[in-house]
Design a protein around this motif. Structure first.
Motif, short mmCIF file in Angstrom:
data_model
loop_
_atom_site.label_atom_id
_atom_site.label_comp_id
_atom_site.label_asym_id
_atom_site.label_seq_id
_atom_site.Cartn_x
_atom_site.Cartn_y
_atom_site.Cartn_z
N GLU A 105 0.81 -1.18 0.15
CA GLU A 105 0.01 -0.05 -0.26
C GLU A 105 0.94 1.39 -0.06
N HIS A 106 2.07 1.21 0.88
CA HIS A 106 3.01 2.29 0.59
C HIS A 106 3.68 2.40 -0.61
N ARG A 107 4.06 1.26 -1.11
CA ARG A 107 4.71 1.30 -2.51
C ARG A 107 3.59 2.20 -3.42
N SER A 108 2.37 1.69 -3.51
CA SER A 108 1.37 2.43 -4.34
C SER A 108 1.21 3.73 -4.07
N ALA A 109 1.40 4.15 -2.93
CA ALA A 109 1.33 5.75 -2.51
C ALA A 109 2.43 6.36 -2.96
N VAL A 110 3.70 5.89 -2.85
CA VAL A 110 4.71 6.64 -3.33
C VAL A 110 4.83 6.68 -5.10
N VAL A 111 4.29 5.69 -5.72
CA VAL A 111 4.30 5.56 -7.14
C VAL A 111 3.05 6.52 -7.44
N THR A 112 2.12 6.75 -6.80
CA THR A 112 0.97 7.68 -7.04
C THR A 112 1.39 8.94 -7.18
N GLN A 113 2.22 9.50 -6.11
CA GLN A 113 2.84 10.73 -5.73
C GLN A 113 3.78 11.02 -7.07
N CYS A 114 4.60 9.96 -7.37
CA CYS A 114 5.71 10.11 -8.39
C CYS A 114 5.89 8.93 -9.23
N PRO A 115 5.03 8.70 -10.38
CA PRO A 115 5.00 7.70 -11.08
C PRO A 115 6.35 7.21 -11.92
N ARG A 116 7.21 8.07 -11.88
CA ARG A 116 8.38 7.91 -12.51
C ARG A 116 9.53 7.11 -11.62
N ALA A 117 9.06 7.00 -10.15
CA ALA A 117 9.63 6.30 -9.03
C ALA A 117 9.56 4.79 -9.16
N LEU A 118 8.49 4.36 -9.90
CA LEU A 118 8.07 3.01 -10.00
C LEU A 118 9.27 1.82 -10.25
N ARG A 119 10.17 2.28 -10.98
CA ARG A 119 11.40 1.27 -11.40
C ARG A 119 12.20 1.44 -10.04
N ARG A 120 12.17 2.07 -9.15
CA ARG A 120 13.21 2.24 -7.78
C ARG A 120 12.39 2.16 -6.42
N THR A 121 11.28 1.94 -6.46
CA THR A 121 10.32 1.51 -5.40
C THR A 121 9.78 0.07 -5.14
N PHE A 122 10.32 -0.43 -3.90
CA PHE A 122 10.08 -1.79 -3.55
C PHE A 122 9.54 -1.78 -2.11
N THR A 123 8.84 -2.71 -1.56
CA THR A 123 8.59 -3.10 -0.33
C THR A 123 10.13 -3.52 0.42
N LEU A 124 10.39 -3.25 1.51
CA LEU A 124 11.57 -3.78 2.23
C LEU A 124 11.62 -5.16 2.03
N ARG A 125 10.90 -6.17 2.32
CA ARG A 125 10.69 -7.35 2.18
C ARG A 125 11.20 -7.94 0.68
N GLU A 126 10.12 -7.27 -0.10
CA GLU A 126 10.37 -7.43 -1.69
C GLU A 126 11.80 -7.33 -2.19
N PHE A 127 12.44 -6.04 -1.84
CA PHE A 127 13.77 -5.87 -2.28
C PHE A 127 14.79 -6.83 -1.73
N ALA A 128 14.43 -7.13 -0.34
CA ALA A 128 15.36 -8.33 0.05
C ALA A 128 15.24 -9.80 -1.02
N ARG A 129 13.99 -10.29 -1.05
CA ARG A 129 13.66 -11.20 -1.97
C ARG A 129 14.31 -11.26 -3.47
N LEU A 130 14.21 -10.00 -4.02
CA LEU A 130 14.48 -10.05 -5.44
C LEU A 130 15.95 -9.63 -5.61
N THR A 131 16.76 -9.24 -4.59
CA THR A 131 17.91 -9.12 -4.90
C THR A 131 19.11 -10.34 -3.88
N SER A 132 18.16 -11.39 -3.65
CA SER A 132 18.98 -12.66 -2.95
C SER A 132 19.78 -13.24 -3.75
N ALA A 133 19.62 -13.05 -5.07
CA ALA A 133 20.69 -14.03 -6.00
C ALA A 133 21.98 -13.14 -6.16
#
Length: 241
Positions: A105-133
Motif C-alpha cells: 500500500e505504501h509502495r502504491s502511495a509512493v508511485v501515485t505521488q511520483c510515477p517515475r519512481a516505479l522502477r526504484r520503489t519496492f517494499t523492504l521485504r520484496e527488495f530483499a527477496r528480489l536481490t537474494s541472488a
C-alpha cells in the motif's frame, strides 16, 4: 530522451504510514551497516557517498519516534536522538535513488505521488527477496552509487519475471497499537530484510578497508548463527550523513 545521470550521495528513503515505527527503525538499522560515525576518519567519506532517510505517507511533521522504537534502537547500541517525523512528498521521492516501503500500500502511495519512481520503489521485504541472488562478485567495488544502482537494476529484472507472492510475504505489519513484543518482531523482520542488500553494499563499497567485516551495531545474532558476516551475505537481505 534518457533521464540525466543522478549525482550526489546515493539516497535510500524508507516509507511507512506515520514515520513513527517501521520506517524510523528501518532507517537506523540500515545505517548501522556503515560503521563510520560523526567525527571518525571515515565519516566524511560515508556522508559523501550515502544518505538514508525516512518519511510517512500520512505523517505529521515533527512528531517524536514511538517510544518502543526508540527503546529497541538504543538496546541495539544505536542513537535515535534528534529524530522527527516528516510527511512524504514528491520532492523526497524524486531525490531518492531507492525507496523501500513497509507495505505494498505504501509502495502504491509512493508511485501515485511520483510515477517515475516505479522502477526504484519496492517494499523492504520484496527488495530483499528480489536481490537474494546477487553476489558480491556481481557488484562493482568502489563508490556506493554504481553498486547501489546495480542492486536496484537486479531487483527490477527479478520483479519483471512476474512471480506473484502473497502480500504477507512482502508487507510489514504495523505494530503501533501493540506492545513491545510486536515491535521486536517487526524490528527482526526489518533486520532480516536489510541483511542481504546492506551487507553487499557495504562490502562492495569497501567501507571496511581492513580486517573482517564486523556485525553492524543494529544486528542481533540469532541462536545458532556463526561464522563471519561475509559468509552469510547471500541469505537475503546503515547513521549516515
Amino acid at each position: 530522451m534518457s533521464a540525466p545521470a543522478r549525482t550526489g550521495p546515493w539516497t535510500v528513503l524508507m516509507v511507512c504510514t506515520g514515520n513513527l515505527c517501521r520506517s524510523p527503525l528501518a532507517q537506523h538499522l540500515a545505517a548501522a551497516y556503515f560503521p563510520a560515525r560523526r567525527g571518525s576518519p571515515g565519516a566524511a567519506w560515508v556522508s559523501q557517498q550515502l544518505a538514508i532517510a525516512s518519511a510517512g505517507v500520512h505523517a505529521c511533521d515533527g512528531d517524536a519516534m514511538h517510544r518502543h522504537s526508540v527503546e529497541l534502537l538504543r538496546a541495539r547500541g544505536l542513537d535515535p536522538t534528534g529524530f522527527h517525523s516528516r510527511r512524504l512528498t514528491p520532492d523526497l521521492v524524486e531525490r531518492s535513488d531507492l525507496v523501500l516501503c513497509a507495505t505494498r500500500e505504501h509502495r502504491s502511495a509512493v508511485v501515485t505521488q511520483c510515477p517515475r519512481a516505479l522502477r526504484r520503489t519496492f517494499t523492504l521485504r520484496e527488495f530483499a527477496r528480489l536481490t537474494s541472488a546477487v553476489r558480491l562478485a556481481d557488484l562493482p567495488i568502489g563508490p556506493v552509487r554504481p553498486a547501489g544502482e546495480l542492486l536496484v537494476a537486479a531487483a527490477l529484472r527479478a520483479r519483471a519475471t512476474g512471480r506473484i507472492v502473497p502480500a504477507e510475504l512482502d508487507d510489514l505489519t504495523d505494530p503501533i497499537d501493540e506492545g513491545r513484543p510486536r515491535f521486536e518482531a517487526c524490528a527482526s523482520m526489518i533486520d532480516d530484510a536489510l541483511t542481504g542488500p546492506m551487507s553487499l553494499l557495504a562490502q562492495a563499497c569497501q567501507v571496511w578497508r581492513t580486517g573482517p567485516m564486523p556485525e553492524p551495531a543494529g544486528r542481533v545474532p540469532r541462536q545458532g548463527e556463526g561464522g563471519d558476516r561475509a559468509s552469510r551475505v547471500s541469505r537475503h537481505g546503515a547513521e549516515v550523513g
